[in-house]
Write an enzyme that holds these catalytic residues in place. Structure first.
Site, PDB file in Angstrom:
ATOM      1  N   HIS A 135      38.283  45.929  15.997  1.00 54.77           N
ATOM      2  CA  HIS A 135      37.328  44.730  15.463  1.00 54.77           C
ATOM      3  C   HIS A 135      35.803  45.354  15.654  1.00 54.77           C
ATOM      4  O   HIS A 135      35.275  45.306  14.608  1.00 54.77           O
ATOM      5  CB  HIS A 135      37.263  43.841  16.721  1.00 54.77           C
ATOM      6  CG  HIS A 135      36.329  42.971  16.489  1.00 54.77           C
ATOM      7  ND1 HIS A 135      36.636  41.840  15.397  1.00 54.77           N
ATOM      8  CD2 HIS A 135      35.182  42.411  16.815  1.00 54.77           C
ATOM      9  CE1 HIS A 135      35.471  40.826  15.265  1.00 54.77           C
ATOM     10  NE2 HIS A 135      34.586  41.220  16.150  1.00 54.77           N
ATOM     11  N   GLU A 136      35.306  46.097  16.527  1.00 49.97           N
ATOM     12  CA  GLU A 136      33.980  46.713  16.591  1.00 49.97           C
ATOM     13  C   GLU A 136      33.741  47.557  15.235  1.00 49.97           C
ATOM     14  O   GLU A 136      32.546  47.723  15.057  1.00 49.97           O
ATOM     15  CB  GLU A 136      33.828  47.355  17.886  1.00 49.97           C
ATOM     16  CG  GLU A 136      33.705  46.269  18.925  1.00 49.97           C
ATOM     17  CD  GLU A 136      32.591  45.467  19.228  1.00 49.97           C
ATOM     18  OE1 GLU A 136      31.575  45.658  18.349  1.00 49.97           O
ATOM     19  OE2 GLU A 136      32.760  44.429  19.656  1.00 49.97           O
ATOM     20  N   THR A 137      34.824  48.413  14.912  1.00 46.40           N
ATOM     21  CA  THR A 137      34.503  49.343  14.062  1.00 46.40           C
ATOM     22  C   THR A 137      35.105  49.378  12.552  1.00 46.40           C
ATOM     23  O   THR A 137      34.808  50.002  11.546  1.00 46.40           O
ATOM     24  CB  THR A 137      35.120  50.861  14.280  1.00 46.40           C
ATOM     25  OG1 THR A 137      36.231  50.691  14.442  1.00 46.40           O
ATOM     26  CG2 THR A 137      34.191  51.231  15.861  1.00 46.40           C
ATOM     27  N   ARG A 252      39.926  39.139  17.320  1.00 45.69           N
ATOM     28  CA  ARG A 252      40.279  40.280  18.443  1.00 45.69           C
ATOM     29  C   ARG A 252      41.530  39.779  18.920  1.00 45.69           C
ATOM     30  O   ARG A 252      42.377  40.951  19.310  1.00 45.69           O
ATOM     31  CB  ARG A 252      39.431  40.060  19.446  1.00 45.69           C
ATOM     32  CG  ARG A 252      37.701  40.363  19.072  1.00 45.69           C
ATOM     33  CD  ARG A 252      36.992  40.456  20.406  1.00 45.69           C
ATOM     34  NE  ARG A 252      35.526  40.621  20.019  1.00 45.69           N
ATOM     35  CZ  ARG A 252      34.869  41.820  20.161  1.00 45.69           C
ATOM     36  NH1 ARG A 252      35.501  42.793  20.438  1.00 45.69           N
ATOM     37  NH2 ARG A 252      33.535  41.787  19.595  1.00 45.69           N
TER      38      ARG A 252
END
Length: 273
Positions: A135-137, A252
């Protein structure tokens, strides 16, 4: 009446005993704690798991649970890793930066990651970690936060980790490490100058993965037994939990449940926050 020689001997013994007692008392006082309190990884005093658990520096620290015999490398196979990064566009900078090899090299410094509890617990933790990283990248597409350089991530109240005015502490790496109060201790723990060279997280793939594992083992792993929802709260709770951004929370969760399926483990309860 004691002779001068005996008197001097007793005085010396007394002094040594006092010094020893003082030393024992001050072992937990280097960050201002009394001897019955723990000095947390962030330099605060207390007697709960937040202080005496993971990262406890001094005092009556809790003994960590024993690591199991799980091989993280056998779970995070090249096929599993490729299944994530292959979804990023070929033009993504992360394609030439992130690799399973860099992850495994970084993992050597974090022997408890994915190795606490049962085999299923290990698989759930690994699934959770890679769900957040995905999710973050953007499936390992981004190394740095989009428009991160334009944002202020300097908390001047964190005086222990003073900001360099010429540096930015925006999101970088697999977990998008942010803020001076994270870059400072991460750099100290890993061995790079987090406050004066935060860009190292975006130029060295092994250090980059180490920052993600550092953040995970210190901030997220202590709550993972509470369910995946607790890990969301530990990573970005203020912006996503309690109805703040349900779409992001669900994204997520989708990654997590998909990776649990791939790793052959039930995702458990309490998936949202």
């Amino acid at each position: 009446m004691l002779t001068p020689t005996i008197s001097k001997s007793i005085s010396l013994v007394t002094i040594l005993l006092v010094l020893q007692a003082f030393s024992n008392t001050t072992k937990a006082q280097n960050c201002g704690c009394s001897s019955e309190l723990c000095c947390s990884q962030f330099g605060f005093c207390g007697n709960t798991s937040d202080y005496c658990g993971v990262g406890c520096q001094q005092g009556p620290c809790f003994a960590p649970p024993p690591a199991n015999g799980v091989s993280v490398a056998e779970i995070v196979t090249q096929e599993f890793f490729n299944g994530i990064i292959s979804q990023a566009a070929s033009s993504c900078a992360g394609n030439r930066f992130y690799s399973r090899g860099a992850f495994l090299e970084a993992l050597d410094s974090y022997s408890r990651f994915g190795r606490v509890g049962s085999t299923d617990d290990s698989r759930r933790e690994i699934a959770a970690f890679f769900a957040h990283v995905t999710h973050e990248t953007g499936h390992f597409c981004y190394i740095e936060e989009i428009d991160g350089a334009s944002k202020d991530y300097c908390d001047e109240n964190a005086t222990q980790y003073p900001c360099n005015p010429n540096k930015g502490y925006y999101g970088r790496g697999p977990i998008q490490l942010s803020w001076n109060f994270n870059y400072g201790p991460a750099g100290t723990a890993i061995g790079f100058d987090g406050l004066n060279a935060p860009e190292t997280v975006a130029t060295d793939p092994v250090i980059s993965f180490k920052t993600a594992l550092w953040y995970w083992t210190n901030r997220v792993q202590p709550v993972i037994s509470q369910g995946f929802g607790a890990t969301i709260r530990a990573i970005n709770g203020a912006l996503e939990c309690d109805g703040a951004n349900t779409a992001t929370v669900q994204a997520r969760v989708r990654y997590y449940t998909d990776y649990c399926r791939q790793l052959g483990v039930d995702p458990g309860n309490n998936l949202t926050c």
